[in-house]
Design an enzyme around this catalytic site. Sequence first.
Site, PDB file in Angstrom:
ATOM      1  N   CYS A   2       0.853  -1.180   0.000  1.00 52.43           N
ATOM      2  CA  CYS A   2       0.000   0.000   0.000  1.00 52.43           C
ATOM      3  C   CYS A   2       0.891   1.233   0.000  1.00 52.43           C
ATOM      4  CB  CYS A   2      -0.942   0.094   1.188  1.00 52.43           C
ATOM      5  SG  CYS A   2      -2.034  -1.308   1.333  1.00 52.43           S
ATOM      6  N   ARG A  27       3.512  -0.281  -5.034  1.00 48.87           N
ATOM      7  CA  ARG A  27       3.266  -0.838  -3.702  1.00 48.87           C
ATOM      8  C   ARG A  27       1.909  -1.527  -3.595  1.00 48.87           C
ATOM      9  NH1 ARG A  27       6.898   1.404  -0.158  1.00 48.87           N
ATOM     10  NH2 ARG A  27       5.638   0.763   1.596  1.00 48.87           N
ATOM     11  N   TRP A  73      -3.033  -2.629  -1.662  1.00 45.60           N
ATOM     12  CA  TRP A  73      -2.834  -4.055  -1.950  1.00 45.60           C
ATOM     13  C   TRP A  73      -3.604  -4.784  -0.859  1.00 45.60           C
ATOM     14  CZ3 TRP A  73      -0.856  -8.434   0.403  1.00 45.60           C
ATOM     15  CH2 TRP A  73      -0.599  -9.516  -0.446  1.00 45.60           C
ATOM     16  N   ASN A  99      -1.182   1.804   5.874  1.00 46.14           N
ATOM     17  CA  ASN A  99      -0.369   0.744   5.285  1.00 46.14           C
ATOM     18  C   ASN A  99       0.035  -0.175   6.435  1.00 46.14           C
ATOM     19  OD1 ASN A  99       1.511  -0.810   3.921  1.00 46.14           O
ATOM     20  ND2 ASN A  99       3.111   0.738   4.006  1.00 46.14           N
ATOM     21  N   GLY A 100      -0.203  -1.479   6.300  1.00 43.41           N
ATOM     22  CA  GLY A 100       0.154  -2.419   7.367  1.00 43.41           C
ATOM     23  C   GLY A 100      -1.024  -3.320   7.679  1.00 43.41           C
ATOM     24  N   GLU A 476      15.141 -18.557 -10.543  1.00 41.52           N
ATOM     25  CA  GLU A 476      14.846 -17.165 -10.868  1.00 41.52           C
ATOM     26  C   GLU A 476      14.099 -17.078 -12.209  1.00 41.52           C
ATOM     27  OE1 GLU A 476      14.551 -14.548  -9.447  1.00 41.52           O
ATOM     28  OE2 GLU A 476      14.760 -12.949 -10.892  1.00 41.52           O
ATOM     29  N   LYS A 480      10.384 -15.471 -12.605  1.00 42.85           N
ATOM     30  CA  LYS A 480      10.167 -14.333 -13.504  1.00 42.85           C
ATOM     31  C   LYS A 480       9.058 -14.678 -14.492  1.00 42.85           C
ATOM     32  CE  LYS A 480      11.819 -11.689 -12.352  1.00 42.85           C
ATOM     33  NZ  LYS A 480      12.628 -11.155 -11.308  1.00 42.85           N
ATOM     34  N   GLU A 483       5.477 -15.086 -12.646  1.00 34.55           N
ATOM     35  CA  GLU A 483       4.855 -13.916 -12.023  1.00 34.55           C
ATOM     36  C   GLU A 483       4.305 -12.932 -13.039  1.00 34.55           C
ATOM     37  OE1 GLU A 483       7.326 -11.227  -9.691  1.00 34.55           O
ATOM     38  OE2 GLU A 483       9.069 -11.751 -10.877  1.00 34.55           O
ATOM     39  N   HIS A 499      13.381 -38.194  -9.807  1.00 32.81           N
ATOM     40  CA  HIS A 499      12.873 -38.690  -8.521  1.00 32.81           C
ATOM     41  C   HIS A 499      11.408 -38.325  -8.321  1.00 32.81           C
ATOM     42  CE1 HIS A 499      16.806 -40.121  -7.487  1.00 32.81           C
ATOM     43  NE2 HIS A 499      17.297 -38.970  -7.879  1.00 32.81           N
ATOM     44  N   LYS A 599       5.236  -4.419  -5.344  1.00 30.92           N
ATOM     45  CA  LYS A 599       6.703  -4.448  -5.345  1.00 30.92           C
ATOM     46  C   LYS A 599       7.271  -4.484  -3.930  1.00 30.92           C
ATOM     47  CE  LYS A 599      10.676  -3.056  -7.736  1.00 30.92           C
ATOM     48  NZ  LYS A 599      11.005  -4.424  -8.151  1.00 30.92           N
TER      49      LYS A 599
HETATM   50  C1  F6R Z   1      10.293 -11.020  -8.212  1.00 28.71           C
HETATM   51  C2  F6R Z   1      10.384 -10.018  -7.174  1.00 28.71           C
HETATM   52  C3  F6R Z   1      10.103 -10.443  -5.776  1.00 28.71           C
HETATM   53  C4  F6R Z   1      11.061  -9.749  -4.805  1.00 28.71           C
HETATM   54  C5  F6R Z   1      10.673 -10.091  -3.356  1.00 28.71           C
HETATM   55  C6  F6R Z   1      11.624  -9.455  -2.351  1.00 28.71           C
HETATM   56  O1  F6R Z   1      10.584 -10.476  -9.468  1.00 28.71           O
HETATM   57  O2  F6R Z   1      10.660  -8.879  -7.430  1.00 28.71           O
HETATM   58  O3  F6R Z   1      10.164 -11.816  -5.629  1.00 28.71           O
HETATM   59  O4  F6R Z   1      12.360 -10.158  -5.086  1.00 28.71           O
HETATM   60  O5  F6R Z   1       9.377  -9.659  -3.090  1.00 28.71           O
HETATM   61  O6  F6R Z   1      11.566  -8.068  -2.416  1.00 28.71           O
HETATM   62  P1  F6R Z   1      12.731  -7.184  -1.835  1.00 28.71           P
HETATM   63  O7  F6R Z   1      13.953  -7.478  -2.624  1.00 28.71           O
HETATM   64  O8  F6R Z   1      12.262  -5.775  -1.980  1.00 28.71           O
HETATM   65  O9  F6R Z   1      12.895  -7.594  -0.399  1.00 28.71           O
END
Ligand code: F6R
Length: 604
Positions: A2, A27, A73, A99-100, A476, A480, A483, A499, A599
């Site tokens: 948020c 956010r 969010w 926020n929280g 990774e 990517k 998501e 396995h 994010k």
């Molecule tokens: C994936 C992505 C998330 C962040 C995760 C941690 O592309 O961006 O998986 O890596 O939410 O976020 P931070 O690095 O801000 O702690």
Amino acid sequence: MCGIIGYTGRNKAVPYLLTGLERLEYRGYDSSGIALIDESGISVVKRKGKVSALRQAVGDNFTATAGIGHTRWATHGEPSQLNAHPHLSENGMFAVVHNGIIENCSEIKQELKQEGYSFLSDTDTEVISQLLEKNYRGNLITCLKDTLPQLQGSFALAVLHRDFPGTILCAKKDSPLIAAKSEDGCFVLSDTLAAREHISACYIMGDGELALITENSLSFFSADGTPLSKEPHFLSGCTDGADKGDFPHFMLKEIYEQPAALRDTLSAYVKEGRIVFPGFCLSEREIKAIDKIHLVACGSAYHAALCSKYIFHQLTDKEASAHIASEFRYDSIPLSENSLVVIISQSGETADSLAALSLANSKGAKTLAVVNVENSSIAMKSQSLICTLAGTEISVATTKAYICQLAVLYLLALYIGSHSGGYAPSELLQQLLSLPEKVEKELLQNERALAAADLLKGSEHIYFIGRGTDYALSMEGALKMKEISYIHCEAYPAGELKHGTISLIEKSTPVVALCLRKDLFRKTLSAIKEVRARGAFVIALTAAETAESLTDCDFVICIGSAVSDMLTPFLDAVPLQLMSYHTAVKRGCDVDKPRNLAKSVTVE
Ligand code: F6R
């Protein structure tokens, strides 16, 4: 998650609030709203969906010079107009953005209902506005200080009171909140990015602190209402990142910014051929005494931890392990003054990583933050700090911050190795310094990645496989892809497939095989042959020298630059990012703001 912005000043508030909310959408972006205040009272406008919907609803109708805004969010209650913030109190006296998470909201709600209060939304936030109204006796700070102890959980709050146009009341606990002055007024913000061009210095609120903001003044108070004097933080001249330039999406722009981000990060910490970390405050004796390195993070940052774990083992005499932050807390891991806990986070606000840091601090471990946001909570609560210099990252899916995390962790492994009798070859440092050019070259894979995306865009499932650091990169790559494209993806160590998981492979099942590491190539090739034998459609990423052995694969992306096996993760990251990006675009997904994500994940 948020995002919060508040403005009070001499100009109309709406343009500041809406532009700020658009910048804070990273956010959360399931709904948004603003509350404006003037002599005629409080007006609230809210909409479900992105801030663009709110912008349309607000139009040019409001002239108020003070207001608060929020982009959400969802935690409590579905994304809807009703659950969007701000939330008004029973008699419309208070408007609150939050926020929280208020963990005891059900108990408070029940009590308030028994006292006759009614609730319009399913949110936890509404209990705050109701409690404020209940506790109000004519003094805003007293009311806030009396209310906050009743709340369990985390909060950053911006509050308006109907009788005080031009005043914003604020409080913070475990969610970020920043106050700042501009030439024509004052702001309260979740992130300075929201009003970056208007402010040059800011005041970062600490846990338990309160603030009262007017057109000309910022006043701070401790939890018991005692006035506090706070030092300003001066912001660097950099206002990067806020627009996409000629790129269709922030994600693509940020992928292309990786060479520069790497260059900035490496050159900040390598001076005249030596690694220097001014913020890493362990003496040589303390470094030697470290017996265990814990790399703790979430999501992609965890994948950077996983990848660098292998490097710590190659370059130092220390045992290293990678942990998912939300699990680290429940593992009763023995920590002592000889444990080094490295918390890796782009935002520096991730609640699970922050909680892991608090645990490590409380157990007497040495703590180090590797973060991209210098004034973030994780940066401030950690004993040592090394910043990645990726610049502002807007796209929810991380790219340039991730690659800079890798760079810092590799430098850290070299640094610790060279200070504690490990293996720290100078050629490796030279190769690290040449990575920006090599990553730049990998951007030329864009056309290949586009072609691979054409092959993958209709998939329901994709499996990613690799060994060692190639496995960390498979993790990774899978994250990517899933998501942003919403295709189900899973990553497996190539040797583990047989396995169990190989039973899912049937004719045309897509498998992305990472076989960059020459030392492990033959082994991964066996796994490729096993899935091919069961009809899998294989896309392989490999080095030029080994590409010829992959004639059996359906599609090969050949990594152009020659680097040592240790450094291949920097290079495979780029085509994997581009492949995910193009697949998502071809599927018509909202690449920069994937559904259900935010994010900055400031809730546990
Ligand atoms: C994936 C992505 C998330 C962040 C995760 C941690 O592309 O961006 O998986 O890596 O939410 O976020 P931070 O690095 O801000 O702690």
